[in-house]
Design a protein around this motif. Structure first.
Motif, PDB file in Angstrom:
ATOM      1  N   LYS A 259       0.835  -1.203   0.000  1.00 43.22           N
ATOM      2  CA  LYS A 259       0.000   0.000   0.000  1.00 43.22           C
ATOM      3  C   LYS A 259       0.864   1.244   0.000  1.00 43.22           C
ATOM      4  N   LEU A 260       1.943   1.202   0.742  1.00 46.52           N
ATOM      5  CA  LEU A 260       2.833   2.350   0.852  1.00 46.52           C
ATOM      6  C   LEU A 260       3.424   2.733  -0.497  1.00 46.52           C
ATOM      7  N   VAL A 284      -1.741   3.310 -19.894  1.00 44.89           N
ATOM      8  CA  VAL A 284      -2.086   2.296 -18.880  1.00 44.89           C
ATOM      9  C   VAL A 284      -0.821   1.692 -18.266  1.00 44.89           C
ATOM     10  N   ASN A 285       0.208   1.462 -19.098  1.00 42.18           N
ATOM     11  CA  ASN A 285       1.466   0.919 -18.565  1.00 42.18           C
ATOM     12  C   ASN A 285       2.030   1.804 -17.457  1.00 42.18           C
ATOM     13  N   GLN A 286       2.049   3.115 -17.710  1.00 47.20           N
ATOM     14  CA  GLN A 286       2.588   4.040 -16.717  1.00 47.20           C
ATOM     15  C   GLN A 286       1.740   4.063 -15.454  1.00 47.20           C
ATOM     16  N   ILE A 287       0.421   3.952 -15.619  1.00 49.02           N
ATOM     17  CA  ILE A 287      -0.475   3.946 -14.455  1.00 49.02           C
ATOM     18  C   ILE A 287      -0.181   2.741 -13.565  1.00 49.02           C
ATOM     19  N   ILE A 288      -0.012   1.579 -14.189  1.00 45.68           N
ATOM     20  CA  ILE A 288       0.300   0.367 -13.427  1.00 45.68           C
ATOM     21  C   ILE A 288       1.677   0.482 -12.781  1.00 45.68           C
ATOM     22  N   ASP A 294      -3.290  -3.034  -7.673  1.00 50.43           N
ATOM     23  CA  ASP A 294      -4.459  -2.903  -6.800  1.00 50.43           C
ATOM     24  C   ASP A 294      -5.201  -1.604  -7.067  1.00 50.43           C
ATOM     25  N   ILE A 295      -5.696  -1.452  -8.289  1.00 50.53           N
ATOM     26  CA  ILE A 295      -6.462  -0.269  -8.675  1.00 50.53           C
ATOM     27  C   ILE A 295      -7.715  -0.722  -9.412  1.00 50.53           C
TER      28      ILE A 295
END
Length: 371
Positions: A259-260, A284-288, A294-295
């Motif tokens: 989580k941290l 999307v790659n950058q978001i992951i 866990d999104i």
């Protein structure tokens, strides 16, 4: 006794001179009983699958490097003894070589790359670590590793106290003591300058974005702080007991590292919360990469080229992140974060002398909505 800088030893009544590696053989030599360990060292340094050593090769290294002269049969017996002791040595017609090592060459290269891109390690310490890592393989590996010569070209800290601070923090955590130190900022002279004096309860060292952070609780501010280790100087242990981690709100069950890392991509210390945004499908790659798996993510019903995303993240970090991806991301909730991003955009436009009544720089997302 020491004669003319050469150390003379007594070994069961036999005198010999200490022959350094690479020195010319001399009349006196190491006792033959050392041949076993020297053969192992020779195989470690000079052999691999592509470079097996014959008994003549080993005999030559024994004589040239250590001044030991033994028969070929003795070399064969010693190799057999090493194999019986569990040393992974392979022998074939072309010769013998050390098959098993603590690290494969590919693993050593991975570790060396890790040292090179660790910005918190000084150039001097980096070169020393790489040199020792190279020593875990043979001379052929070292000839292929050129990184040690370019380490000064990488962006590195100048803080020489890094490793000492790590040891001090480990001691403080183990003994449950607070630490005190100066926290610094870099000035226009590119050097560290003291910005504050800190007394904190340390809990963990965290490697994030190629930087080491100290995770600690500030009793003065009443919240968790994340301080760059390479910005810390003059650290010392105090006699004050540290605050128990489980007594801090949000840490009753200890540290949730997963989580941290996803909630605080820039290591801000504010409380994470749910944040919604829409983004171009192409990032999307950058978001992951930034927020982990866990999104919540789904295709947008309004635009096939966009996705809707919900993450638990630090609001301060989210403002910074959304500004970084301003051409591809729009935060939709909460409204307080949208307002902060709008204010940042308007301030930025003024810096570039673009005002609401003037030309609009962007056609989409916040800029039009903030005007």
């Amino acid at each position: 006794p020491c004669i003319s800088g050469i150390i003379i030893f007594e070994y069961f009544g036999l005198k010999y001179q200490d022959i350094h590696k690479g020195a010319e053989p001399m009349e006196s030599f190491e006792p033959k009983k050392l041949a076993l360990i020297r053969i192992w060292q020779i195989l470690k340094e000079y052999s691999d699958y592509d470079h097996p050593l014959t008994q003549d090769d080993i005999a030559r290294h024994l004589e040239n490097d250590y001044g030991i002269v033994i028969e070929r049969k003795a070399i064969s017996r010693n190799i057999s003894l090493l194999k019986e002791a569990g040393i992974e040595i392979e022998s074939r017609r072309a010769g013998s070589y050390l098959e098993g090592r603590d690290f494969e060459d590919s693993e050593l290269k991975l570790l060396i790359d890790g040292v090179l891109c660790s910005k918190h390690i000084t150039a001097k310490h980096s070169a020393d670590l790489i040199d020792r890592l190279c020593g875990l393989s043979n001379k052929y590996f070292r000839s292929h590793v050129k990184n040690i010569y370019s380490v000064n070209d990488w962006s590195k800290t100048d803080n020489q106290a890094l490793f000492y601070n790590i040891e001090l923090i480990d001691t403080a955590i183990e003994q449950k003591l607070r630490i005190a130190y100066d926290y610094n900022k870099i000035g226009i002279d590119k050097k560290l300058h003291k910005s504050s004096y800190q007394v904190v309860s340390p809990y963990q060292l965290i490697l994030h974005n190629q930087r080491y952070y100290l995770m600690a609780y500030s009793e003065y501010w009443g919240n968790m702080v994340f301080h760059r280790l390479d910005r810390i100087t003059n650290m010392k242990l105090t006699e004050e007991k540290s605050t128990d981690l489980q007594s801090i709100p949000g840490y009753k069950n200890g540290i949730d590292y997963k989580k941290l890392s996803s909630a605080m991509p820039y290591m801000y210390s504010d409380e994470p919360e749910w944040i919604d945004f829409v983004a171009d499908v192409g990032i999307v790659n950058q978001i992951i990469d930034w927020f982990g798996n866990d999104i919540r993510i789904a295709k947008s019903s309004d635009n096939e080229n966009q996705v809707k995303v919900s993450v638990v993240a630090s609001p301060n970090a989210m403002v910074h992140w959304a500004m970084q991806y301003i051409d591809y991301v729009e935060v939709t909730a909460p409204e307080s974060i949208r307002e902060r991003i709008c204010n940042s955009l308007q301030s930025g436009m003024k810096e570039y002398h673009v005002y609401p009544e003037g030309r609009v720089l962007y056609e989409r997302t916040y800029v039009e909505k903030c005007l």
